[in-house]
Scaffold this active site. Structure first.
Site, PDB file in Angstrom:
ATOM      1  N   ASP A 216       0.876  -1.045   0.015  1.00  0.00           N
ATOM      2  CA  ASP A 216      -0.150   0.023  -0.124  1.00  0.00           C
ATOM      3  C   ASP A 216       0.959   1.295   0.026  1.00  0.00           C
ATOM      4  OD1 ASP A 216      -2.329   1.594   0.394  1.00  0.00           O
ATOM      5  OD2 ASP A 216      -1.838   1.868   2.342  1.00  0.00           O
TER       6      ASP A 216
ATOM      7  N   ASP B  26      -1.470  -0.980   6.566  1.00  0.00           N
ATOM      8  CA  ASP B  26      -1.678  -0.685   7.803  1.00  0.00           C
ATOM      9  C   ASP B  26      -2.755  -1.879   8.439  1.00  0.00           C
ATOM     10  OD1 ASP B  26      -4.230   0.604   8.459  1.00  0.00           O
ATOM     11  OD2 ASP B  26      -3.247   2.122   6.826  1.00  0.00           O
TER      12      ASP B  26
ATOM     13  N   ASP C 150      -6.304  -1.227   5.694  1.00  0.00           N
ATOM     14  CA  ASP C 150      -6.032  -2.267   5.027  1.00  0.00           C
ATOM     15  C   ASP C 150      -6.408  -3.666   5.106  1.00  0.00           C
ATOM     16  OD1 ASP C 150      -5.036  -0.504   3.082  1.00  0.00           O
ATOM     17  OD2 ASP C 150      -3.184  -0.667   4.109  1.00  0.00           O
TER      18      ASP C 150
END
Lengths: 753, 31
Positions: A437, A640, A644
């Site tokens: 991410d 995280d 996520d």
């Protein structure tokens, strides 16, 4: 029916067969819904119906199988549980060592005549033979007692383990010797020498106990990382209490949430909390693997167990006891270390059938020697059968995988990489694609305003600060990190924000609302198109900013394009090197981001990432991970643990890159305590190394038995005249378990870069 | 082969059979 759960400490288990025996016994008890026995941790976790069975009855059931068990204490926390386990292991080691030493000395004295010392004829006089028999009984009853007790308990339950082999091997040798002592004529009249094996019995017991003692010590070392975590917990804290307020030292267990705790220079932080006064740099290396001290100011979070640097500060206690970060890490580690890796199933299946098969081979060995040998067939056949029983070692197979899981999860904790179990460890080693991410993973996650560009001539109608003030007033209602950057920027410039009405957040586009009677729209080109705002005058600027990896946001006020505010989230200093390392490991690195294609590509270029999926909405991350999995890839997702979480759960391995505080996140298989990507690469390297160690261990454990058993049976005798004595067989057996544990311990010293 | 050898072979075969019955089959039957 409400089920209760008890974690019962079990002692005396040495191999996978012991573990499965206790487990089966517990599962058979009425009222037991589920039971899992953990060999390495030496405990059983039982879910049961308290109306049908009590914890005391479960303890009794375990004791009936020949193993030790104690009632679990009610208030046992993770720290005390580990200390108690350490105490038991140390006691077990000391007892085994004493017994091994004493029986070794007795065995050595009994072997003197064989070495040409002490007078052969004297030792073989009837009186001396009876003396040897008495000494052997003493050693069997004292030092080797547990072999026989446990073998008998196993036999009664139709099961067999290492103790069975040792008990039958030494028992048979002893009975044979006793007959030869009491009635030597029975042998001599048939042309067979009346040999005795007393010294062999004693030496075999001594060697196996020595192996067990080494094994107990080595197993203790595999928990070293967990133990050092437990030691981080300070015993007392200095808090402000009373009226008038004074500083008092109290046990950590009595600190309450909200207490103000005083931490002096060089002291260990006693509890988790938020810094309320003072400042310092705190060494968090023991929990995060981060080597540099982390600077802390008022409002920052500090974690109990870390070491304060040269400053003094006060903190307000937050999470305590079982909820503290350290207790959570210890609990997670404890569960992980005892968990099973799928690769272990093979070893378990073989261990389950191993002992009866070995007993069958030993019987066949005796019969073959009896029929085929030309001289002294009974004696030779007997020695070979005993050697087969003694050399066969199911322990090495049982230890091959759990010891590697234990050492590796401990090593991970030292590096700030918390791996949640054997299964995660094995899967992480198989990963070929790593999805990152962008925000907070590749980048710092703290975006800042870098540019404010105005539409042609607009600054004359509305000053820069006034535009910024209006935008910040709107964005104050948004929870987006980019919005936060604008609010921070406006606050830093001392701008006073106004109230917002009719605020609306348009997912994937931006935000709209009315501030002081003026209609604002802040967001991307799609949002501007919705409001028919002409963005052409600033198209070149937007292109330039995107190309530099910044995120431009159009600002339209009352339908007129006022300008563009660009926000950039700097790439973490460590990301580039970490991504290069991932490439070196043969991983394909994919970055997911909600940013536009140009901005995302610019960041990816700077970080060295080869593939970018831009414009992904939060819900799209799961779909993207699934798409990669459908292509046959084994995917690790790094993000995280909160935003996520769905994508982390979807991935084969979810790695939560954390602030070091959200360890409990369910979605993650691996928690990276240090907020940099390097630890994700370390997790993969560690898993691959562990898998290699497990495979080596299993290979050696199998090969050892595959080679050792035929050798002991006398397979090489016809060609080379080589026959293994039972004493050598016992030394080889002791060595095999120790070598497997030692190989796992090598992981502790492995360089995981 | 002598008679004693036949006896030993037969006893060994019986013992192997019993060991495998006792550890693999008897337990399952008793459940």
């Amino acid at each position: 029916m409400t089920l209760a759960t008890a974690r019962i400490p079990v002692s005396g288990m040495t191999c996978a067969a012991c573990q499965s025996r206790v487990q089966r016994t517990l599962q058979k008890q009425p009222g037991v819904a589920d039971a899992t026995v953990n060999l390495m941790m030496g405990n059983a976790t039982v879910s049961y119906d308290p109306a049908s069975v009590t914890a005391a009855a479960l303890v009794d059931a375990i004791r009936n199988t020949g193993y030790g068990a104690e009632l679990p204490s009610v208030d046992e926390d993770a720290f005390r549980e580990q200390e108690e386990r350490d105490r038991r292991t140390a006691e077990e080691f000391r007892e085994l060592r004493t017994k091994a030493l004493v029986s070794g000395v007795i065995g050595a004295v009994m072997m003197l005549p064989m070495l040409g010392l002490g007078g052969m004829t004297v030792m073989h006089s009837p009186a001396m033979l009876w003396m040897q028999a008495a000494l052997t009984i003493a050693v069997m009853a004292w030092a080797g007692r547990h072999f026989y007790v446990r073998a008998w308990a196993a036999f009664r339950h139709h099961s067999a383990d290492m103790n069975t082999l040792v008990a039958i091997g030494t028992g048979a040798a002893f009975v044979y010797s006793l007959i030869a002592t009491a009635a030597p004529g029975f042998f001599t009249s048939r042309g067979v020498p009346a040999d005795v094996y007393y010294e062999a019995v004693v030496i075999i017991i001594a060697l196996i106990l020595t192996g067990n003692a080494f094994e107990a010590r080595a197993k203790r070392n595999t928990a070293a990382a967990l133990r050092s975590l437990v030691k981080l917990q300070p015993k007392t804290a200095r808090v402000l209490r009373g009226d008038p307020v004074v500083e008092v030292d109290i046990p950590v267990g009595q600190v309450m949430a909200g207490d103000v705790v005083i931490v002096r220079p060089g002291e260990r932080v006693p509890v988790d909390g938020t810094l309320v006064a003072g400042e310092s740099a705190v060494d968090e290396s023991m929990l995060t693997g981060e080597s540099l001290p982390v600077s802390k100011q008022a409002g920052d979070r500090v974690i109990g167990g870390t070491i304060n640097g040269t400053g003094a500060f006060r903190l307000s206690a937050t999470t305590l006891g079982a909820d503290s970060v350290l207790a959570q890490i210890v609990r997670l580690m404890r569960d992980a270390q005892g968990s099973r890796a799928p690769i272990q199933h093979l070893a378990d299946r073989i261990s389950g059938i191993f002992v009866p098969v070995v007993i069958s081979i030993a019987i066949a060995t005796f019969a073959a020697w009896f029929v085929l040998a030309e001289a002294a067939p009974a004696v030779r056949g007997f020695a070979a059968a005993v050697a087969v029983l003694i050399i066969a070692c199911p322990c090495a197979m049982g230890l091959a995988v759990p010891t590697a899981v234990m050492v590796s999860t401990g090593k991970g904790a030292e590096l700030g990489v918390l791996i949640k179990g054997g299964e995660s460890l094995q899967r992480a080693g198989e990963v070929d694609t790593i999805v990152l991410d962008k925000t907070g993973t590749v980048t710092e996650g703290r975006p800042t305003v870098t540019d404010v560009v105005r539409g042609p001539g607009r600054e004359l109608a509305l000053g820069d600060d006034e535009m910024l003030r209006l935008v910040a007033s709107l964005e104050r209602s948004s929870e987006h990190p980019l919005a936060d950057a604008i609010v921070q920027h406006a606050t830093a410039r001392g701008l006073v924000m106004g109230a917002v009405e009719a605020f609306a957040s348009v997912t994937g586009r931006g935000a709209t609302g009315v501030v002081e009677g003026r209609a604002l729209a802040v967001g991307n080109a799609a949002l501007m198109a919705d409001y028919a705002v002409d963005i052409l005058p600033l198209a070149d600027d937007v292109e330039r900013l995107s190309g530099a990896g910044r995120t431009p946001m159009y600002v339209a006020i009352d339908g007129v394009l006022e300008g563009v505010i660009a926000v950039a989230d700097p790439i973490r200093a460590t990301s580039r090197a970490a991504i290069a390392r991932m490439h070196a490991l043969g991983l394909e690195v994919v970055m997911l981001t909600g940013d536009n294609e140009r901005t995302a590509s610019a960041i990816a270029r700077e970080a060295g990432i080869d593939r970018v999926v831009a414009g992904v909405l939060p819900a799209g991350k799961v779909a993207e991970v699934r798409r990669l999995q459908e292509q046959g890839r084994v995917v690790a997702m790094v993000g995280d643990g909160i935003n996520d979480a769905p994508a982390l759960a979807q991935a084969d391995i979810g790695m939560a890159i954390g602030s070091g505080t959200d360890i409990a996140t369910e979605a993650a298989d691996v928690v990276l305590m240090r907020g940099d990507l390097g630890s994700a690469a370390q997790a993969i390297v560690l898993s691959r190394r562990t898998m290699r160690t497990m495979k080596q261990n299993l290979f050696w454990a199998f090969i050892y038995n595959v080679v050792g058993i035929p050798l002991a049976a006398g397979a090489l005798f016809p060609a080379l005249g080589l026959l293994l004595s039972p004493v050598f067989a016992s030394a080889a057996m002791a060595f095999s378990s120790v070598s497997v544990v030692t190989n796992s311990l090598r992981l502790r010293r492995a360089r995981i870069a | 082969m002598e008679a004693i050898e036949w006896v030993v072979l037969a006893a060994a075969a019986a013992a192997i059979g019993w060991v495998n019955w006792y550890f693999f089959l008897a337990d399952r039957r008793s459940q």
